[in-house]
Scaffold this motif. Structure first.
Motif, PDB file in Angstrom:
ATOM      1  N   PRO A  89       0.854  -1.195   0.000  1.00 53.31           N
ATOM      2  CA  PRO A  89       0.000   0.000   0.000  1.00 53.31           C
ATOM      3  C   PRO A  89       0.890   1.244   0.000  1.00 53.31           C
ATOM      4  CG  PRO A  89      -0.494  -1.491   1.850  1.00 53.31           C
ATOM      5  CD  PRO A  89       0.834  -1.880   1.296  1.00 53.31           C
ATOM      6  N   THR A  90       0.842   2.025  -1.057  1.00 53.85           N
ATOM      7  CA  THR A  90       1.733   3.175  -1.176  1.00 53.85           C
ATOM      8  C   THR A  90       1.341   4.269  -0.197  1.00 53.85           C
ATOM      9  OG1 THR A  90       0.385   4.027  -2.991  1.00 53.85           O
ATOM     10  CG2 THR A  90       2.300   2.693  -3.573  1.00 53.85           C
ATOM     11  N   MET A 134      -1.905   7.607   3.733  1.00 60.03           N
ATOM     12  CA  MET A 134      -2.087   8.872   4.434  1.00 60.03           C
ATOM     13  C   MET A 134      -3.442   9.506   4.149  1.00 60.03           C
ATOM     14  SD  MET A 134       1.621  10.795   4.350  1.00 60.03           S
ATOM     15  CE  MET A 134       2.151  10.367   2.706  1.00 60.03           C
ATOM     16  N   LEU A 135      -3.886   9.441   2.886  1.00 61.75           N
ATOM     17  CA  LEU A 135      -5.049  10.222   2.484  1.00 61.75           C
ATOM     18  C   LEU A 135      -6.376   9.529   2.764  1.00 61.75           C
ATOM     19  CD1 LEU A 135      -3.578  11.669  -0.810  1.00 61.75           C
ATOM     20  CD2 LEU A 135      -3.921  12.860   1.346  1.00 61.75           C
ATOM     21  N   GLY A 136      -6.382   8.231   2.821  1.00 56.02           N
ATOM     22  CA  GLY A 136      -7.569   7.526   3.306  1.00 56.02           C
ATOM     23  C   GLY A 136      -8.776   7.605   2.390  1.00 56.02           C
ATOM     24  N   LEU A 190       7.714   2.583   5.125  1.00 54.60           N
ATOM     25  CA  LEU A 190       8.249   2.367   3.782  1.00 54.60           C
ATOM     26  C   LEU A 190       7.692   3.369   2.772  1.00 54.60           C
ATOM     27  CD1 LEU A 190       8.024  -1.527   3.655  1.00 54.60           C
ATOM     28  CD2 LEU A 190      10.047  -0.115   4.146  1.00 54.60           C
ATOM     29  N   CYS A 191       8.540   3.692   1.785  1.00 56.37           N
ATOM     30  CA  CYS A 191       8.160   4.619   0.716  1.00 56.37           C
ATOM     31  C   CYS A 191       9.049   4.323  -0.479  1.00 56.37           C
ATOM     32  CB  CYS A 191       8.347   6.071   1.180  1.00 56.37           C
ATOM     33  SG  CYS A 191       8.179   7.315  -0.121  1.00 56.37           S
ATOM     34  N   CYS A 192       8.522   4.477  -1.672  1.00 53.86           N
ATOM     35  CA  CYS A 192       9.323   4.219  -2.874  1.00 53.86           C
ATOM     36  C   CYS A 192      10.312   5.342  -3.159  1.00 53.86           C
ATOM     37  CB  CYS A 192       8.421   4.011  -4.081  1.00 53.86           C
ATOM     38  SG  CYS A 192       7.600   5.524  -4.659  1.00 53.86           S
ATOM     39  N   ILE A 236       2.649  -6.121  -6.042  1.00 57.96           N
ATOM     40  CA  ILE A 236       1.716  -5.131  -6.606  1.00 57.96           C
ATOM     41  C   ILE A 236       1.850  -3.819  -5.846  1.00 57.96           C
ATOM     42  CG2 ILE A 236      -0.689  -4.661  -7.197  1.00 57.96           C
ATOM     43  CD1 ILE A 236      -1.214  -7.642  -6.561  1.00 57.96           C
ATOM     44  N   LEU A 237       1.855  -2.707  -6.589  1.00 55.23           N
ATOM     45  CA  LEU A 237       1.777  -1.380  -5.997  1.00 55.23           C
ATOM     46  C   LEU A 237       0.481  -0.733  -6.464  1.00 55.23           C
ATOM     47  CD1 LEU A 237       4.906  -2.085  -5.979  1.00 55.23           C
ATOM     48  CD2 LEU A 237       5.263   0.392  -5.891  1.00 55.23           C
TER      49      LEU A 237
END
Length: 926
Positions: free
Chosen positions: A696-697, A702-704, A736-738, A774-775
């Motif tokens: 889940p990116t 964050m934005l929900g 985590l973050c890309c 999957i992203l």
């Protein structure tokens, strides 16, 4: 403030009278190797505004140049006077019910017209290589042609009616009887003189025969003198003189074309000959066969693309002197196409070939073959030395003279030291282009170019009576040679035509008619090196092909214009000059409003992604404090994410207190109506089934959404489990973050560190790549695909849903129409077809707005510079179908901007799959 500018601001909105140094430089740059900086740039939206600008310019005795897309190659669209840019109000299109004619405003892009005509099986005749960027006004004003239109289907020969404004402000609409009758009275003297000129030409057998002979091949040198022999009505003569007049006789405000058939069945073949002579003999034979295009490529042009991906292996081993013909034939049916292919192969069998040619009808294979031809020009541009420019010239001779002409060209290149020059072109019309590189910053090099041009023009005219400009227009480059090609008598006719229409000489002076024999050597464009931040910028040829893709084009700067501005800043820095106001303006126009979407690279002939330059410059200009804060955010991403969620909750609290509009004003447009509410991360419950790693990116985390059940992560997990998968979410996912958000700020190292951290987590979760990954955001998918370079296979949610979920899900189609948005990252990954198919499986009617490319949200740009998002989506509303309740995409921030722009909810495409599969399940169990 000058009298001129003050007067313009009284007649046009202030924001459309542009005087700042940056935009005068950038907007005044076209695709040629000439540079003039306009005194003022005006953007006009209506014919009345054009008249107002012309009146003011005339009263101030300032020259006026009309500018469409600026893809011009010969300096037709540059000026040091008043530059008139055509706004979107002039981008009109009205198709007749049967598609036989189409009425067009001058600001609409040629490819967009063909897109609208395609359902009727029609297209416009002109087909320049720049058609995806070039606008109709420029195409008509230059009488542009291309690979297939030849001489029979150019603007001159497919003109049905023309609406034109003359230098005195009078408008003539040749498709309106009342307008014609009124004009015959008001401009009797003009029409009588045109009638006299035409009668005189027809009475002169030698001159009229010469004019007819000159137009048996492609010719855009000088004015369209064929109008004087082809037509007797002076109104028709006037209309056809306007075609190819390059804005020197009047302003074309509307044109009606007869359209031509666009056959659905096509086939291509690339045939290799041992030498130029046999290839050109074959062209003569092919003219009698059913072919639509024959493109010639000499050995040098084939060599320069041989090492490019997807090229035929044979290109690397061809003998010296080998020449190729790329042939296309089209037909209304498969049976007819086969007959045409057989006829072409029969003709080719008469010549010794390097290998046996084979036609292909496979679109992908055809595209691969045509990429050989399309890759030649950019291949030269991509390898040139910094500071040099690419020059592309085009000439035409009788087809019988084609081989001899090409040999002479090759000898001219050798004589003048242009050893990198290549030859290619539209052989069926005897029209060849040649490309070479030139340094205009060195006096000796300018002298070499001058000697080459003199030698070239005299050789071609003396030996072949050639067209010195076959399809690119005369411009500034060939104006000094018009008389050489045509002779004194015909040139005198052209001079009188110019005087007749523009007695004060204010319409695009110096173009077509120019008494200065050295005019082509003046106002040469400097091409300073752009520095080391992003060296690929030095490959830019300033063609403008990128501009229709860019969300900020028309708001601030396009990719081409950003590069122009950056080159000037780099020149000033190298010379020890201060950046001045240009540098200050570049911060907003060049950096802040760049979405860094990368779509420019998809249209750029040399593959430049201007967003990479923007990111590099942003990184250079970051303060130490900003770098430190970015580093802290990267190293403590979980806390950063928590802080962002808290801020979003606070925003919703403030919205409840003061209202949406007030909060939006207080935040400078950053707060949007319908902002999502933070929700907890979805949890996987299924342990049996095929394993799949789901990341889940961070934007989705964050934005929900409006409820926990509608959160993106919860929806993805629900659909995966419904399809029989057992999702695995990596450990410590909130940390985590890309790295995409850091990369867009210019924090390249922090971005790569985060991507490497994510790679390690994905490797662990996927059992070293045993399970698919999957992203759920296309921007993040594209970044990780690029970063990983196949070390680990990752899937964007769109492609995984199409490839793996559709076969497993039972879906019920929605009755109401569905909007989809192909965001820039999905577009760059080539996911349009898969997104369309996903939507079509879930709804009876789906709409992908054709004129919306990138939404302009650009990660956080929609919050920071909301005007970019608004501008990018300005054309969306016209394409929303009646009864539509919402749209779908594959990037959370894009969906926020789309929701704000339309007032309809936009969500991830997985929500559509969720709705339709849940409904299908419900119906199946009823």
């Amino acid at each position: 403030m000058s009298t001129l500018i003050n007067a313009l601001r009284q007649r046009l909105p202030a924001e459309r009278v542009i005087t700042d140094e940056l935009r005068r430089l950038a907007y005044g740059t076209d695709g040629s190797f000439y540079r003039l900086i306009p005194e003022v740039v005006t953007v006009v939206q209506t014919e009345d505004e054009v008249r107002a600008v012309m009146d003011i310019a005339r009263s101030n005795q300032r020259p006026v140049t009309f500018r469409a897309a600026g893809t011009s190659l010969c300096g037709q669209a540059v000026t040091d006077g008043v530059l008139v840019l055509l706004g979107e109000g002039l981008a009109t299109c009205q198709i007749s019910p049967d598609g036989a004619t189409v009425q067009l405003g001058p600001a609409i892009v040629g490819a967009e017209v063909n897109r609208r005509l395609a359902p009727l099986g029609r297209k416009i005749g002109p087909d320049p290589a720049s058609i995806n960027a070039a606008k109709i006004g420029g195409m008509a004003a230059n009488n542009s042609s291309g690979m297939c239109c030849g001489t029979a289907q150019n603007s001159y020969h497919t003109l049905a009616a023309l609406r034109v404004m003359l230098a005195d402000g009078t408008v003539l609409d040749t498709g309106d009887a009342h307008s014609v009758a009124t004009f015959r009275q008001s401009h009797r003297t003009l029409l009588e003189r045109l009638d006299e000129l035409a009668a005189g030409v027809r009475a002169d057998a030698a001159l009229s025969a010469r004019i007819r002979a000159k137009y048996k091949i492609k010719n855009t040198t000088g004015y369209s003198l064929n109008a004087l022999v082809d037509y007797h009505d002076p109104v028709a003569i006037l209309a056809h003189l306007m075609i190819g007049s390059e804005g020197t006789l009047g302003f074309i405000s509307r044109i009606t074309y007869y359209t031509v058939l666009e056959h659905a069945h096509k086939a291509s073949v690339l045939a290799f000959f041992h030498d130029m002579e046999s290839a050109c003999r074959a062209v003569i034979g092919l003219k009698a066969r059913p072919v639509d295009a024959v493109e010639l490529l000499d050995r040098a042009s084939l060599r320069c693309v041989a090492d490019k991906p997807g090229m035929p292996p044979l290109l690397a081993t061809l003998p010296e002197g080998a020449t190729a013909l790329l042939i296309e034939t089209r037909a209304p049916s498969a049976a007819d196409l086969q007959q045409r292919m057989d006829a072409v192969l029969q003709e080719l069998a008469a010549y010794p070939l390097v290998e046996t040619p084979t036609f292909t009808t496979n679109p992908a294979e055809m595209e691969r073959l045509w990429n050989v031809r399309k890759g030649t020009f950019p291949a030269v541009g991509a390898v040139r030395k910094p500071g040099t420019t690419v020059i592309i010239e085009d000439v035409a001779v009788a087809v019988a003279d084609l081989a001899a002409c090409c040999r002479d060209l090759q000898q001219l290149f050798a004589r003048h030291g242009y050893h990198e020059a290549i030859i290619f072109g539209h052989a069926l019309e005897g029209n060849v282009h040649f490309v070479f590189t030139q340094d205009f910053g060195i006096e000796a090099e300018v002298a070499r170019y001058a000697a080459f041009m003199d030698d070239l023009c005299h050789t071609l005219v003396r030996k072949y009576d050639a067209s010195l400009k076959a399809e690119h227009g005369t411009g500034r480059n060939m104006a000094p040679f018009v008389e050489l090609e045509w002779g004194a008598q015909a040139y005198a006719l052209m001079q009188e035509i110019k005087q007749l229409f523009d007695p004060e000489g204010l319409l695009n002076p110096g173009v077509i008619i120019n008494s200065d024999a050295q005019a082509h050597l003046q106002h040469l464009k400097p091409m300073p090196a752009a520095g080391q931040l992003y060296a690929a910028v030095d490959r830019c040829i300033e063609c403008g092909f990128c501009e229709p893709q860019c969300p900020s084009h028309g708001l601030t700067l396009s990719p081409r214009q950003r590069i122009v501005g950056w080159r000037e800043l780099s020149r000033r820095e190298a010379a020890g000059e201060a950046p001045g106001a240009l540098g200050q303006d570049y911060l907003y126009m060049g950096l802040d409003t760049c979405a860094t979407c990368g779509l420019c690279a998809t249209a750029c002939p040399v593959g430049i992604e201007t967003g990479a330059l923007t990111r590099a410059v942003r990184g250079e200009q970051l303060s130490g404090v900003a770098r430190s804060l970015g580093h802290v955010a990267a190293n403590h991403f979980g806390a950063t994410q928590a802080l962002a969620r808290t801020a979003l909750k606070a925003g919703h609290w403030a919205e409840a207190m003061v209202g949406t509009q007030a909060l939006s004003r207080l935040t400078g447009g950053a707060w949007k109506e319908g902002m999502p509410t933070p929700q907890p991360l979805g949890r996987a419950t299924r342990t049996q089934g095929d394993k799949v790693v789901y990341f889940p990116t961070c934007a989705g985390r964050m934005l929900g959404a409006d409820s926990p059940e509608q959160a993106l992560s919860a929806t993805v997990i629900r659909v995966l489990e419904r399809a029989g998968y057992a999702p695995i979410v990596p450990d410590n996912v909130n940390r985590l973050c890309c790295g995409q958000s850091f990369a867009s700020k210019g924090l390249a190292q922090d971005a790569d560190d985060k991507a490497a951290e994510l790679e390690a987590a994905l490797l662990k979760a996927s059992n070293n790549g045993a399970y698919p990954v999957i992203l759920d955001a296309s921007a993040c998918s594209l970044r990780m695909k690029t970063f990983l370079a196949e070390r680990l296979k990752v899937y964007d949610l769109v492609e995984f849903a199409h490839d793996a979920l559709l076969p497993r899900l039972m879906l019920h189609k929605k009755t109401e129409p569905v909007l989809i948005h192909l965001n820039c990252s999905a577009r760059r990954m080539g996911l349009e077809g898969k997104l369309r198919q996903l939507a079509a499986t879930c709804a009876h009617q789906t709409v992908l707005p054709a004129e919306v490319k990138c939404c302009g949200f650009g990660g956080d740009r929609g919050f920071v510079v909301p005007e970019l998002n608004t501008h990018a989506l300005r054309k969306l509303h016209a394409e929303v179908p009646t009864g539509c309740c919402g749209g779908y995409s594959s990037n959370q921030t894009c969906e926020i901007g789309l929701t704000h722009a339309t007032g309809m909810p936009y969500r991830s495409i997985v929500h559509l799959l969720d709705e339709c599969s849940a409904e299908a399940t419900r119906l199946a169990t009823c």
